[in-house]
Design a protein around this motif. Structure first.
Motif, PDB file in Angstrom:
ATOM      1  N   GLY A  73      61.322 -17.579  45.325  1.00 31.69           N
ATOM      2  CA  GLY A  73      61.132 -19.123  45.295  1.00 31.69           C
ATOM      3  C   GLY A  73      59.748 -19.640  45.775  1.00 31.69           C
ATOM      4  N   SER A  74      58.835 -18.913  46.342  1.00 32.45           N
ATOM      5  CA  SER A  74      57.721 -19.104  46.972  1.00 32.45           C
ATOM      6  C   SER A  74      56.485 -19.418  45.700  1.00 32.45           C
ATOM      7  CB  SER A  74      57.049 -18.286  47.833  1.00 32.45           C
ATOM      8  OG  SER A  74      57.929 -18.013  48.933  1.00 32.45           O
ATOM      9  N   ASN A  75      55.382 -20.035  46.203  1.00 35.81           N
ATOM     10  CA  ASN A  75      54.082 -20.275  45.290  1.00 35.81           C
ATOM     11  C   ASN A  75      53.132 -19.102  45.757  1.00 35.81           C
ATOM     12  OD1 ASN A  75      52.490 -21.400  43.906  1.00 35.81           O
ATOM     13  ND2 ASN A  75      52.938 -23.651  44.519  1.00 35.81           N
ATOM     14  N   VAL A  76      52.739 -18.368  45.002  1.00 33.92           N
ATOM     15  CA  VAL A  76      51.996 -17.217  45.384  1.00 33.92           C
ATOM     16  C   VAL A  76      50.628 -17.649  44.449  1.00 33.92           C
ATOM     17  CG1 VAL A  76      51.428 -14.690  45.484  1.00 33.92           C
ATOM     18  CG2 VAL A  76      53.701 -15.702  45.745  1.00 33.92           C
ATOM     19  N   THR A  77      49.331 -17.262  45.322  1.00 36.69           N
ATOM     20  CA  THR A  77      47.987 -17.493  44.544  1.00 36.69           C
ATOM     21  C   THR A  77      47.489 -15.923  44.903  1.00 36.69           C
ATOM     22  OG1 THR A  77      47.961 -19.860  44.919  1.00 36.69           O
ATOM     23  CG2 THR A  77      45.926 -18.655  44.172  1.00 36.69           C
ATOM     24  N   THR A  78      47.101 -15.543  43.681  1.00 36.73           N
ATOM     25  CA  THR A  78      46.079 -14.371  44.048  1.00 36.73           C
ATOM     26  C   THR A  78      44.570 -14.526  43.445  1.00 36.73           C
ATOM     27  OG1 THR A  78      46.446 -13.594  41.628  1.00 36.73           O
ATOM     28  CG2 THR A  78      48.237 -13.156  43.172  1.00 36.73           C
ATOM     29  N   ILE A  79      43.847 -13.394  43.789  1.00 33.47           N
ATOM     30  CA  ILE A  79      42.554 -13.583  43.427  1.00 33.47           C
ATOM     31  C   ILE A  79      42.368 -14.313  41.803  1.00 33.47           C
ATOM     32  CG2 ILE A  79      41.971 -11.228  42.523  1.00 33.47           C
ATOM     33  CD1 ILE A  79      39.487 -13.349  44.631  1.00 33.47           C
ATOM     34  N   GLU A  80      43.206 -13.956  40.908  1.00 38.11           N
ATOM     35  CA  GLU A  80      43.025 -14.147  39.741  1.00 38.11           C
ATOM     36  C   GLU A  80      43.304 -15.560  39.363  1.00 38.11           C
ATOM     37  OE1 GLU A  80      44.954 -11.520  40.791  1.00 38.11           O
ATOM     38  OE2 GLU A  80      44.489  -9.865  39.364  1.00 38.11           O
ATOM     39  N   GLY A  81      44.001 -16.260  40.215  1.00 36.19           N
ATOM     40  CA  GLY A  81      44.297 -17.652  40.385  1.00 36.19           C
ATOM     41  C   GLY A  81      43.210 -18.647  40.969  1.00 36.19           C
ATOM     42  N   LEU A  82      42.185 -18.294  41.470  1.00 35.07           N
ATOM     43  CA  LEU A  82      41.260 -19.166  42.201  1.00 35.07           C
ATOM     44  C   LEU A  82      40.489 -19.851  41.240  1.00 35.07           C
ATOM     45  CD1 LEU A  82      39.855 -17.334  45.352  1.00 35.07           C
ATOM     46  CD2 LEU A  82      41.741 -19.424  45.097  1.00 35.07           C
ATOM     47  N   ALA A  83      40.075 -19.324  40.301  1.00 33.84           N
ATOM     48  CA  ALA A  83      38.779 -19.892  39.591  1.00 33.84           C
ATOM     49  C   ALA A  83      39.326 -20.894  38.535  1.00 33.84           C
ATOM     50  CB  ALA A  83      37.972 -18.765  38.591  1.00 33.84           C
ATOM     51  N   GLY A  84      38.467 -21.771  38.206  1.00 35.26           N
ATOM     52  CA  GLY A  84      38.837 -22.466  37.243  1.00 35.26           C
ATOM     53  C   GLY A  84      38.668 -22.260  35.753  1.00 35.26           C
ATOM     54  N   HIS A  85      38.864 -22.974  34.598  1.00 34.99           N
ATOM     55  CA  HIS A  85      38.712 -22.395  33.280  1.00 34.99           C
ATOM     56  C   HIS A  85      37.318 -21.666  33.247  1.00 34.99           C
ATOM     57  CE1 HIS A  85      42.486 -22.828  31.677  1.00 34.99           C
ATOM     58  NE2 HIS A  85      42.366 -24.270  31.588  1.00 34.99           N
ATOM     59  N   ASN A  86      36.391 -22.470  33.396  1.00 36.04           N
ATOM     60  CA  ASN A  86      35.007 -22.007  33.175  1.00 36.04           C
ATOM     61  C   ASN A  86      34.103 -21.770  34.324  1.00 36.04           C
ATOM     62  OD1 ASN A  86      35.239 -22.016  30.137  1.00 36.04           O
ATOM     63  ND2 ASN A  86      35.086 -24.152  30.397  1.00 36.04           N
ATOM     64  N   GLU A  87      34.518 -22.048  35.404  1.00 37.87           N
ATOM     65  CA  GLU A  87      33.580 -21.680  36.783  1.00 37.87           C
ATOM     66  C   GLU A  87      34.433 -21.078  37.686  1.00 37.87           C
ATOM     67  OE1 GLU A  87      32.554 -25.473  38.403  1.00 37.87           O
ATOM     68  OE2 GLU A  87      33.742 -26.298  37.181  1.00 37.87           O
ATOM     69  N   LEU A  88      33.705 -20.263  38.599  1.00 39.97           N
ATOM     70  CA  LEU A  88      34.153 -19.630  39.679  1.00 39.97           C
ATOM     71  C   LEU A  88      34.412 -20.671  40.684  1.00 39.97           C
ATOM     72  CD1 LEU A  88      31.639 -16.573  39.998  1.00 39.97           C
ATOM     73  CD2 LEU A  88      33.964 -16.587  39.119  1.00 39.97           C
ATOM     74  N   HIS A  89      35.652 -20.215  41.487  1.00 46.13           N
ATOM     75  CA  HIS A  89      35.735 -20.979  42.801  1.00 46.13           C
ATOM     76  C   HIS A  89      34.592 -20.858  43.656  1.00 46.13           C
ATOM     77  CE1 HIS A  89      37.506 -21.764  46.721  1.00 46.13           C
ATOM     78  NE2 HIS A  89      38.619 -22.209  46.216  1.00 46.13           N
ATOM     79  N   PRO A  90      34.331 -21.967  44.617  1.00 43.31           N
ATOM     80  CA  PRO A  90      33.084 -21.851  45.254  1.00 43.31           C
ATOM     81  C   PRO A  90      32.821 -20.703  46.243  1.00 43.31           C
ATOM     82  CG  PRO A  90      34.324 -24.193  45.445  1.00 43.31           C
ATOM     83  CD  PRO A  90      35.112 -23.316  44.576  1.00 43.31           C
TER      84      PRO A  90
END
Lengths: 165, 266
Positions: A73-90
């Motif tokens: 039931g939780s919201n999980v973010t992994t390294i794969e979920g950080l970047a936007g479509h075309n750019e890396l996460h800061p």
């Protein structure tokens, strides 16, 4: 003995997912083995090295020490979920620009821990705080120096980005 | 890890009922002790009862001279709580020195106390501040709660619901961390109650777990200052001795950590 499985449902990187797994399954194994998200690494498997760090409901945790039921039931973010479509996460961009890695094994965990660190401290991060807060992430290559530089650099970029919003 | 059945009750009563109904159950809060020991097969409960999300077990309240921290409140929520920082800052400080950020996001005060690891930090604060441990069955005074390493007064199936700390006149904590594990090689919590009583409690040092240190309490009652402990000598009898340090080394650490704790006390 028959193996009993149950269905767990959670949101991973913004997508609803579910899997039939044994109750003893650890979150890291659900992510890697069932969902194919192998960016989250297993390092020490004893809650120390932080290579398995992901966010559960926004907080950085060690996914080798979480049962799937706890994450149901939780919201999980992994390294794969950080970047936007075309750019890396800061944070990812700062690790690249500052050469904040060598072999790369610890890097996903470092980045997930660092994003949470910036969330908690905002622009008040200084070098001593970054070093102290990296206590739960072990790197055996870099000597941490460029990792600390990366986190401080990203903290500045993230601060600017949120100020611009 | 051996097979286990996971349960997530939504209330304290439901958790207790699940414990009573199922064979060989274990309560799970943050899981940062239980899951590692299950992974290493040192524990293999048939049923794991997750109390970590029961609303009645989460929260912090300060009122009427008491700081109440509910059992499944995480270390992170404790260390960042304004109520904790204002009422007993030493508890916020102790919590911020515990584990690492990811561990603090999951670990809970109730778990630490129920487990009573001989090097855990919270038992020292609970005993030094003369706290009360509230369970689903009764209130237990800290003096009657800790019964030796990994042993407490809790009965089978009894669940800690909250810890009630009386506000202190002064309290401080200092620990010497093991350089690798970051656990307390020795930590000392000192507290002066509003009534003027003084307690000094060491963790990580004794073979029997968390312990009051009479010599330090006596010296601090006469004169609350780090200098008052200069001439105090701690006996190494009954202290832990292992590859990390001799009993004499720990005896000296008890004194030095007590001095630092007094200096940090507020």
């Amino acid at each position: 003995m028959t193996i009993v499985t149950r269905k767990v449902s959670l949101t991973v990187n913004g997508k609803a997912v579910s899997a039939d797994v044994e109750d003893r399954t650890l979150l890291v194994h659900l992510l890697r083995d069932n969902l194919g998200l192998t960016g989250t690494h297993v390092g020490c498997d004893t809650s120390q090295c932080g290579a398995c760090t992901v966010h559960i409901d926004g907080r950085a945790v060690k996914s080798c020490t979480v049962l799937v039921g706890q994450a149901d039931g939780s919201n999980v973010t992994t390294i794969e979920g950080l970047a936007g479509h075309n750019e890396l996460h800061p944070m990812q961009a700062a690790f690249r620009d500052n050469h904040g890695l060598q072999c790369g094994y610890c890097t996903p965990g470092m980045i997930m821990a660092a994003v949470d660190m910036v969330r908690r401290h905002g622009g008040k991060l200084d070098e001593a705080t970054v070093r102290q807060e990296l206590e739960g992430n072990i790197c055996r290559c870099t000597g941490y120096h460029n990792i600390v530089k990366s986190v401080l650099d990203a903290a500045g970029r993230m601060e600017m980005a949120s100020a611009a919003e | 890890m051996y097979e286990t059945i996971y349960h997530r009750p939504s209330s304290i009563d439901e958790a207790a009922a699940l414990f009573a109904k199922n064979e060989d159950g274990k309560y799970l809060a943050g899981g940062h002790t239980l899951i590692p020991v299950m992974k290493s097969r040192l524990a293999a409960p048939s049923n794991v009862i997750d109390i970590g999300r029961i609303p009645a077990l989460i929260g912090i309240e300060a009122a009427g001279g008491t700081l109440m921290i509910k059992a499944a409140t995480t270390y992170y929520d404790i260390m960042s709580s304004t109520q904790v920082k204002q009422s007993i800052p030493a508890i916020a400080r102790l919590t911020s020195m515990l584990g690492d950020p990811q561990v603090r996001a999951r670990g809970t005060i109730g778990g630490s106390i129920a487990n009573n690891d001989p090097a855990a930090d919270f038992p020292a604060a609970v005993l030094a501040l003369g706290a009360t441990i509230r369970t689903n069955k009764r209130d237990i005074a800290a003096d009657d709660f800790f019964k030796g390493i990994f042993t407490t007064a809790l009965q089978d199936g009894e669940l800690i619901t909250a810890v009630l700390f009386p506000l202190a006149a002064k309290a401080g904590y200092s620990k010497f961390r093991h350089p690798a594990s970051r656990f307390a090689l020795t930590g000392v919590f000192v507290a002066q109650s509003k009534g003027g009583d003084v307690r000094a409690v060491a963790t990580g040092a004794s073979q029997s777990g968390v312990m009051r240190v009479g010599e330090i309490e006596k010296a601090l009652k006469a004169n609350w200052s780090a200098a008052a402990l200069d001439s105090v000598k701690i006996s190494p009898d009954g202290l832990l001795e292992d590859i990390h340090g001799t009993a004499e080394y720990r005896a000296n650490l008890v004194k030095v950590m007590a001095q630092r704790a007094v200096e940090s006390a507020e």
